[in-house]
Design a protein around this motif. Structure first.
Motif, PDB file in Angstrom:
ATOM      1  N   PHE A   1      -5.072  -3.444  -0.514  1.00 41.89           N
ATOM      2  CA  PHE A   1      -6.332  -2.802  -0.878  1.00 41.89           C
ATOM      3  C   PHE A   1      -7.479  -3.479  -0.131  1.00 41.89           C
ATOM      4  N   GLN A   2      -8.437  -2.684   0.270  1.00 38.65           N
ATOM      5  CA  GLN A   2      -9.711  -3.196   0.745  1.00 38.65           C
ATOM      6  C   GLN A   2     -10.740  -2.649  -0.241  1.00 38.65           C
ATOM      7  N   ASN A   3     -11.328  -3.572  -1.038  1.00 36.10           N
ATOM      8  CA  ASN A   3     -12.127  -3.164  -2.201  1.00 36.10           C
ATOM      9  C   ASN A   3     -11.257  -2.261  -3.085  1.00 36.10           C
TER      10      ASN A   3
ATOM     11  N   THR B   1     -10.153  -8.110  -0.111  1.00 34.81           N
ATOM     12  CA  THR B   1      -8.801  -7.630   0.199  1.00 34.81           C
ATOM     13  C   THR B   1      -7.794  -8.178  -0.805  1.00 34.81           C
ATOM     14  N   LEU B   2      -6.939  -7.307  -1.272  1.00 30.89           N
ATOM     15  CA  LEU B   2      -5.912  -7.698  -2.245  1.00 30.89           C
ATOM     16  C   LEU B   2      -4.585  -7.145  -1.770  1.00 30.89           C
ATOM     17  N   TYR B   3      -3.545  -7.986  -1.858  1.00 33.30           N
ATOM     18  CA  TYR B   3      -2.192  -7.619  -1.414  1.00 33.30           C
ATOM     19  C   TYR B   3      -1.208  -7.786  -2.576  1.00 33.30           C
ATOM     20  N   TRP B   4      -0.238  -6.903  -2.633  1.00 29.01           N
ATOM     21  CA  TRP B   4       0.945  -7.079  -3.474  1.00 29.01           C
ATOM     22  C   TRP B   4       2.171  -7.203  -2.570  1.00 29.01           C
ATOM     23  N   TYR B   5       2.936  -8.269  -2.787  1.00 28.38           N
ATOM     24  CA  TYR B   5       4.174  -8.507  -2.045  1.00 28.38           C
ATOM     25  C   TYR B   5       5.360  -8.520  -3.004  1.00 28.38           C
ATOM     26  N   GLN B   6       6.513  -8.116  -2.479  1.00 27.42           N
ATOM     27  CA  GLN B   6       7.775  -8.243  -3.205  1.00 27.42           C
ATOM     28  C   GLN B   6       8.654  -9.238  -2.454  1.00 27.42           C
ATOM     29  N   GLN B   7       9.133 -10.250  -3.160  1.00 26.68           N
ATOM     30  CA  GLN B   7      10.007 -11.221  -2.521  1.00 26.68           C
ATOM     31  C   GLN B   7      11.353 -11.233  -3.251  1.00 26.68           C
ATOM     32  N   ILE B   8      12.343 -10.604  -2.625  1.00 29.86           N
ATOM     33  CA  ILE B   8      13.694 -10.594  -3.167  1.00 29.86           C
ATOM     34  C   ILE B   8      14.368 -11.902  -2.777  1.00 29.86           C
ATOM     35  N   LEU B   9      15.188 -12.426  -3.663  1.00 26.61           N
ATOM     36  CA  LEU B   9      15.859 -13.711  -3.437  1.00 26.61           C
ATOM     37  C   LEU B   9      16.551 -13.736  -2.077  1.00 26.61           C
ATOM     38  N   GLY B  10      16.234 -14.774  -1.282  1.00 18.88           N
ATOM     39  CA  GLY B  10      16.853 -14.912   0.029  1.00 18.88           C
ATOM     40  C   GLY B  10      16.112 -14.194   1.141  1.00 18.88           C
ATOM     41  N   GLN B  11      15.054 -13.473   0.803  1.00 18.31           N
ATOM     42  CA  GLN B  11      14.263 -12.743   1.793  1.00 18.31           C
ATOM     43  C   GLN B  11      12.844 -13.297   1.849  1.00 18.31           C
TER      44      GLN B  11
ATOM     45  N   SER C   1      -5.060 -12.587  -2.181  1.00 16.33           N
ATOM     46  CA  SER C   1      -6.359 -12.027  -1.837  1.00 16.33           C
ATOM     47  C   SER C   1      -6.926 -12.737  -0.620  1.00 16.33           C
ATOM     48  N   ALA C   2      -7.886 -12.097   0.004  1.00 14.94           N
ATOM     49  CA  ALA C   2      -8.540 -12.660   1.174  1.00 14.94           C
ATOM     50  C   ALA C   2      -9.981 -12.172   1.192  1.00 14.94           C
ATOM     51  N   PRO C   3     -10.866 -12.974   1.808  1.00 21.61           N
ATOM     52  CA  PRO C   3     -12.285 -12.600   1.787  1.00 21.61           C
ATOM     53  C   PRO C   3     -12.576 -11.277   2.488  1.00 21.61           C
ATOM     54  N   GLY C   4     -11.869 -11.018   3.601  1.00 23.69           N
ATOM     55  CA  GLY C   4     -12.144  -9.809   4.352  1.00 23.69           C
ATOM     56  C   GLY C   4     -10.880  -9.182   4.861  1.00 23.69           C
ATOM     57  N   ALA C   5     -11.034  -8.239   5.771  1.00 25.12           N
ATOM     58  CA  ALA C   5      -9.880  -7.581   6.387  1.00 25.12           C
ATOM     59  C   ALA C   5      -9.362  -8.472   7.520  1.00 25.12           C
TER      60      ALA C   5
END
Lengths: 112, 114
Positions: B49-51, B31-41, B94-98
């Motif tokens: 994604f899973q695979n 598992t792969l993640y994309w995050y957006q971190q705006i200043l102050g949030q 990322s994480a090993p699984g769901a």
């Protein structure tokens, strides 16, 4: 829209002081609660993943409690050290199939 | 064990330009993640994604953002064209699984759009 509130937004403590912060989340549905520590210019690092009401977890001088019925978690730091200075993020998961919702974080500064 | 790698660490672009970020997750993590971190949030999930399949992209502004994970390993996130409000830290995890187990984060890419 799920709301995760963290308080305080920031705090300054003296070295050796103990401190705690709060994460509040909706109590209607609960799956997991995460705590992360994010030091400046580094990667956020997982501290705890909590899933059971009444859970208490500890890692060194840091501990956390969880109350899913009233929708809050506390993070405690005993005997704060300068290296504890970081932003502490909590993240709430209402189910295993929905993404984590992060709070805005608590910025801790420990003054030597 | 090597951690999650991201590049570049910093990027400054002008509005209407394009930019791409790269992430290499921990080996074996599905598992792969994309995050957006705006200043102050707090960090906000853009895409999961899973695979090499997309699990959740409900908060991805698809008119300008795109992401891919073609071989189920590394991933790229693109913004085209960038707006001022895209200035943020982009975190990959990322994480090993769901499910909602512990996530392992990279150091992030700090984007400034001028």
């Amino acid at each position: 829209i799920l709301n995760v509130e963290q308080s305080p937004q920031s705090l300054h403590v003296q070295e050796g002081d103990s401190t705690n912060f709060t994460c509040s989340f909706p109590s209607s549905n609960f799956y997991a609660l995460h705590w992360y520590r994010w030091e400046t210019a580094k990667s956020p690092e997982a501290l705890f993943v909590m899933t059971l009401n009444g859970d208490e977890k500890k890692k060194g001088r840091i501990s956390a409690t969880l109350n899913t019925k009233e929708g809050y978690s506390y993070l405690y730091i005993k005997g704060s050290q300068p290296e504890d200075s970081a932003t502490y993020l909590c993240a709430f998961g209402p189910s295993g199939n929905t993404p984590l919702v992060f709070g805005k974080g608590t910025r801790l500064s420990v003054i030597a | 064990e090597a951690g999650v790698a991201q590049s570049p660490r910093y990027k400054i672009i002008e509005k209407r330009q394009s930019v791409a970020f790269w992430c290499n997750p921990i080996s074996g993590h599905a598992t792969l993640y994309w995050y957006q971190q705006i200043l102050g949030q707090g960090p906000k999930l853009l895409i999961q994604f899973q695979n090499n399949g997309v699990v959740d992209d409900s908060q991805l502004p698809k008119d300008r953002f795109s992401a891919e994970r073609l071989k189920g390993v590394d991933s790229t996130l693109k913004i085209q064209p960038a707006k001022l409000e895209d200035s943020a830290v982009y975190l990959c995890a990322s994480a090993p699984g769901a499910g909602l187990g512990e996530q392992y984060f990279g150091p992030g890419t700090r984007l400034t759009v001028t």
